[in-house]
Design an enzyme around this catalytic site. Structure first.
Site, short mmCIF file in Angstrom:
data_model
loop_
_atom_site.label_atom_id
_atom_site.label_comp_id
_atom_site.label_asym_id
_atom_site.label_seq_id
_atom_site.Cartn_x
_atom_site.Cartn_y
_atom_site.Cartn_z
N ASP A 165 -4.44 5.64 6.02
CA ASP A 165 -5.16 6.88 6.70
C ASP A 165 -5.79 6.39 7.83
O ASP A 165 -5.47 6.35 8.74
CB ASP A 165 -5.91 7.57 5.29
N GLU B 92 0.82 -1.15 0.03
CA GLU B 92 0.06 0.07 0.10
C GLU B 92 0.89 1.41 0.16
O GLU B 92 1.89 1.22 0.44
CB GLU B 92 -0.70 0.05 1.35
C1 PRP Z 1 -6.02 5.71 -0.72
C2 PRP Z 1 -4.71 4.63 -0.41
C3 PRP Z 1 -5.42 3.70 0.32
C4 PRP Z 1 -6.59 4.30 0.98
C5 PRP Z 1 -5.95 4.67 2.56
O1 PRP Z 1 -6.65 5.11 -1.92
O2 PRP Z 1 -4.14 4.22 -1.79
O3 PRP Z 1 -6.16 2.59 -0.45
O4 PRP Z 1 -6.88 5.64 0.24
O5 PRP Z 1 -7.24 5.37 3.23
P1 PRP Z 1 -7.50 4.59 4.45
O6 PRP Z 1 -6.66 4.18 5.21
O7 PRP Z 1 -8.59 5.91 4.81
O8 PRP Z 1 -8.72 3.66 3.96
P2 PRP Z 1 -7.76 5.83 -2.86
O9 PRP Z 1 -9.33 5.43 -2.20
O10 PRP Z 1 -7.57 7.45 -2.59
O11 PRP Z 1 -7.65 5.59 -4.18
P3 PRP Z 1 -6.38 5.76 -5.26
O12 PRP Z 1 -5.26 4.91 -4.65
O13 PRP Z 1 -6.84 5.40 -6.51
O14 PRP Z 1 -5.99 7.16 -5.07
#
Ligand code: PRP
Length: 183
Positions: A107, A103
């Site tokens: 967040d 990953e």
């Molecule tokens: C981002 C990142 C993780 C997730 C983390 O993806 O790649 O998968 O957010 O956030 P969390 O811990 O709050 O769940 P995003 O949904 O922004 O999609 P992307 O990778 O296409 O930008």
């Protein structure tokens, strides 16, 4: 967009390309030791994790398989809800495999908590997580992450796969987005 325009959108560089690559090399050495004699399957979720996946995979001096998933978080807004729909599933069968989720950022932790449970249920021999970045202050659920690159402050960061409205993913480092861009 010109490079100078991009610079004006950023307040500070949090991690340079060199710092990221040094850390990925460190994590790769640990993975090589931990999975000696195995052929791990690296799994990344599109799109943010593409850069980390590409660099981790190339840094590993061992055979690996790589595979990708695309998911969509239900609910509007920039925050993930933890309720996830699979848009593109893995090609690989996980039964008996040593799986490492790769990953870009943790967040709230909700995406990974869901993903871990989902992949666990497919019968892997083992399942661990590598995350380049983690925001401890933003955590809503604790996720057990074996390989962490950097703990970072709860700021809006972009670059190295991370976007704001699909921009900035192609920056080589990780930087803090200036508030004037999103407010
Ligand atoms: C981002 C990142 C993780 C997730 C983390 O993806 O790649 O998968 O957010 O956030 P969390 O811990 O709050 O769940 P995003 O949904 O922004 O999609 P992307 O990778 O296409 O930008």
């Amino acid at each position: 967009m010109e490079l100078s325009d991009v610079q004006a959108d950023l307040t500070e560089t949090l991690l340079t390309e060199d710092q990221i690559h040094e850390k990925i090399a460190e994590l790769a050495r640990r993975i090589e030791a931990d999975y000696a004699g195995e052929r791990p399957l690296l799994v990344a979720v599109l799109k943010g994790a593409v850069m980390v996946m590409a660099d981790v995979a190339r840094e590993l001096r061992m055979h690996v398989d790589i595979d990708f998933m695309a998911v969509s978080s239900y609910g509007a807004g920039t925050e993930s809800s933890g309720v996830v729909r699979i848009l593109k599933d893995l090609d690989a069968d996980l039964i008996g495999r040593h799986v490492i989720i790769v990953e870009d950022i943790i967040d709230s932790g909700l995406t990974l908590a869901w993903l871990r449970a989902n992949l666990e249920s497919r019968g892997p021999a083992s399942l661990e997580i590598l995350a380049l970045l983690r925001k401890p202050e933003a955590a809503k659920v604790e996720v057990d992450v074996k390989y962490v690159g950097f703990d970072i402050p709860n700021a809006f960061v972009v670059g190295y796969g991370l976007d704001y409205a699909e921009s900035y993913r192609n920056l080589r480092g990780v930087a803090v987005l200036a508030p004037h861009v999103y407010s």
